[in-house]
Design an enzyme around this catalytic site. Sequence first.
Site, PDB file in Angstrom:
ATOM      1  N   LYS A 172     -33.315 -24.332 -61.907  1.00 59.81           N
ATOM      2  CA  LYS A 172     -33.255 -25.679 -61.312  1.00 59.81           C
ATOM      3  C   LYS A 172     -31.845 -25.967 -60.772  1.00 59.81           C
ATOM      4  O   LYS A 172     -31.679 -26.508 -59.679  1.00 59.81           O
ATOM      5  CB  LYS A 172     -33.655 -26.719 -62.369  1.00 59.81           C
ATOM      6  CG  LYS A 172     -33.420 -28.168 -61.977  1.00 59.81           C
ATOM      7  CD  LYS A 172     -34.314 -28.637 -60.840  1.00 59.81           C
ATOM      8  CE  LYS A 172     -33.934 -30.065 -60.426  1.00 59.81           C
ATOM      9  NZ  LYS A 172     -34.760 -30.574 -59.344  1.00 59.81           N
ATOM     10  N   LYS A 240     -25.023 -36.003 -61.648  1.00 57.20           N
ATOM     11  CA  LYS A 240     -25.215 -35.366 -62.967  1.00 57.20           C
ATOM     12  C   LYS A 240     -25.550 -33.887 -62.790  1.00 57.20           C
ATOM     13  O   LYS A 240     -24.959 -33.023 -63.435  1.00 57.20           O
ATOM     14  CB  LYS A 240     -26.320 -36.130 -63.698  1.00 57.20           C
ATOM     15  CG  LYS A 240     -26.805 -35.557 -65.012  1.00 57.20           C
ATOM     16  CD  LYS A 240     -28.135 -34.842 -64.900  1.00 57.20           C
ATOM     17  CE  LYS A 240     -29.271 -35.674 -64.378  1.00 57.20           C
ATOM     18  NZ  LYS A 240     -30.540 -34.968 -64.217  1.00 57.20           N
TER      19      LYS A 240
HETATM   20  P1  NAP Z   1     -35.608 -42.283 -63.616  1.00 57.61           P
HETATM   21  O1  NAP Z   1     -36.461 -43.003 -62.642  1.00 57.61           O
HETATM   22  O2  NAP Z   1     -34.272 -42.821 -63.984  1.00 57.61           O
HETATM   23  O3  NAP Z   1     -36.487 -42.031 -64.932  1.00 57.61           O
HETATM   24  C1  NAP Z   1     -35.976 -41.706 -66.196  1.00 57.61           C
HETATM   25  C2  NAP Z   1     -36.743 -42.536 -67.192  1.00 57.61           C
HETATM   26  O4  NAP Z   1     -36.381 -42.143 -68.512  1.00 57.61           O
HETATM   27  C3  NAP Z   1     -36.405 -44.022 -67.050  1.00 57.61           C
HETATM   28  O5  NAP Z   1     -37.581 -44.783 -67.116  1.00 57.61           O
HETATM   29  C4  NAP Z   1     -35.493 -44.261 -68.249  1.00 57.61           C
HETATM   30  O6  NAP Z   1     -35.528 -45.561 -68.771  1.00 57.61           O
HETATM   31  C5  NAP Z   1     -36.060 -43.301 -69.257  1.00 57.61           C
HETATM   32  N1  NAP Z   1     -35.032 -42.956 -70.232  1.00 57.61           N
HETATM   33  C6  NAP Z   1     -33.778 -42.526 -69.977  1.00 57.61           C
HETATM   34  N2  NAP Z   1     -33.127 -42.335 -71.127  1.00 57.61           N
HETATM   35  C7  NAP Z   1     -33.982 -42.656 -72.118  1.00 57.61           C
HETATM   36  C8  NAP Z   1     -33.885 -42.679 -73.514  1.00 57.61           C
HETATM   37  N3  NAP Z   1     -32.754 -42.320 -74.111  1.00 57.61           N
HETATM   38  N4  NAP Z   1     -34.957 -43.061 -74.226  1.00 57.61           N
HETATM   39  C9  NAP Z   1     -36.114 -43.430 -73.600  1.00 57.61           C
HETATM   40  N5  NAP Z   1     -36.267 -43.419 -72.267  1.00 57.61           N
HETATM   41  C10 NAP Z   1     -35.212 -43.045 -71.531  1.00 57.61           C
HETATM   42  O7  NAP Z   1     -35.343 -40.798 -63.104  1.00 57.61           O
HETATM   43  P2  NAP Z   1     -36.333 -39.794 -62.347  1.00 57.61           P
HETATM   44  O8  NAP Z   1     -36.040 -39.815 -60.910  1.00 57.61           O
HETATM   45  O9  NAP Z   1     -37.710 -39.984 -62.844  1.00 57.61           O
HETATM   46  O10 NAP Z   1     -35.761 -38.407 -62.899  1.00 57.61           O
HETATM   47  C11 NAP Z   1     -35.997 -37.961 -64.214  1.00 57.61           C
HETATM   48  C12 NAP Z   1     -35.335 -36.594 -64.369  1.00 57.61           C
HETATM   49  O11 NAP Z   1     -35.906 -35.685 -63.422  1.00 57.61           O
HETATM   50  C13 NAP Z   1     -33.829 -36.605 -64.105  1.00 57.61           C
HETATM   51  O12 NAP Z   1     -33.210 -35.670 -64.938  1.00 57.61           O
HETATM   52  C14 NAP Z   1     -33.739 -36.167 -62.643  1.00 57.61           C
HETATM   53  O13 NAP Z   1     -32.500 -35.551 -62.361  1.00 57.61           O
HETATM   54  C15 NAP Z   1     -34.890 -35.191 -62.571  1.00 57.61           C
HETATM   55  N6  NAP Z   1     -35.506 -35.019 -61.243  1.00 57.61           N
HETATM   56  C16 NAP Z   1     -35.666 -36.074 -60.389  1.00 57.61           C
HETATM   57  C17 NAP Z   1     -36.262 -35.861 -59.149  1.00 57.61           C
HETATM   58  C18 NAP Z   1     -36.462 -36.982 -58.147  1.00 57.61           C
HETATM   59  O14 NAP Z   1     -36.655 -36.693 -56.961  1.00 57.61           O
HETATM   60  N7  NAP Z   1     -36.424 -38.242 -58.559  1.00 57.61           N
HETATM   61  C19 NAP Z   1     -36.713 -34.596 -58.783  1.00 57.61           C
HETATM   62  C20 NAP Z   1     -36.579 -33.557 -59.700  1.00 57.61           C
HETATM   63  C21 NAP Z   1     -35.975 -33.772 -60.921  1.00 57.61           C
HETATM   64  P3  NAP Z   1     -34.998 -46.829 -67.934  1.00 57.61           P
HETATM   65  O15 NAP Z   1     -36.127 -47.155 -67.016  1.00 57.61           O
HETATM   66  O16 NAP Z   1     -34.720 -47.866 -68.971  1.00 57.61           O
HETATM   67  O17 NAP Z   1     -33.751 -46.381 -67.209  1.00 57.61           O
END
Ligand code: NAP
Length: 287
Positions: A172, A240
Amino acid sequence: MTIPGKIGFIGLGIMGAPMAGHLHAAGYELHVYTRSRSKGDQLIGSGAVWHGNPASVAATCDVVITMVSTPQDVQQVWHGGLMDSARPDALLIDMTTSSPSLAQRLHDEGRAKGLRVLDAPVSGGQGGAKAATLAIMVGGDVVDYEAALPLLEKMGRKIVHCGRAGSGQRVKLTNQVLIASNVLGLAEGLAFARKGALDMKTVLSVIAESTGASTMLKAYGQKMVDGDWAAGFFVDHFIKDMTIALEEADHLGLDLTSLRNSLHRFRELQRRFGGTDGIQSIARLVG
Ligand code: NAP
């Protein structure tokens, strides 16, 4: 190990919510927890069971998937109840983009407790999560990968065992190193065209069939032209990823100057505009 009916899913953001939704739609009994409960409303409304903390999810399910934000969040969840409360022989899968060394540590800690642990980060963005067409890169023991496959196939299209624990994260990060310079290059190319007073519709349509075409162009070209900065992939998360990749590169004795330059520009973007826009907003710095 056969896949049981009860699946736990922790982290219901841009990616996690639709991914969990596919598991639910496939008929698995879904148990969820996420930091902001409102992010789970839709799933809970359609029958998913809410839990107030990771320990409660872990105590209920034989498979638990985490899709949180950062390695610190992964540690908070995994060491804040998930591992200690996991059922014997449970399968724990971290799909967050996180650090390979943390993935290796969690795998080894899990094994010592009689748990099965995989790292399985994804690529394909919000669109891929919604369409269940993600690429999923899996690190860990082959037998655990094979047990997880029926579940992962509900969320992705290209699912590959990449090697021992941490290997999924390494693949990744390789992807993130590639897109780091790619997305910056796209912003520069489009600024070049715009300053030259070209018709941007023409530019996008010709480049889409030219050697400069890329997945980044397809995902973000039009958004950059339109000034649409809404997040599919947060600037904060990309910083990050690049930071972890640069640390790994340092360990490997590599000097990745393009990655370093992209990280520098994205940090500048974050300083000036915050980190909650999408990564296409790098175009704001370029021209
Ligand atoms: P996001 O929208 O910020 O989702 C993360 C979720 O996890 C949020 O709802 C957050 O809560 C929750 N969370 C974070 N820390 C937590 C904790 N300690 N306990 C409980 N819940 C927690 O991010 P995302 O875009 O879905 O991405 C998630 C992961 O996938 C990241 O590592 C990102 O780098 C990776 N990723 C993202 C993409 C993309 O295109 N978006 C593509 C591939 C990979 P809150 O709502 O309160 O913040």
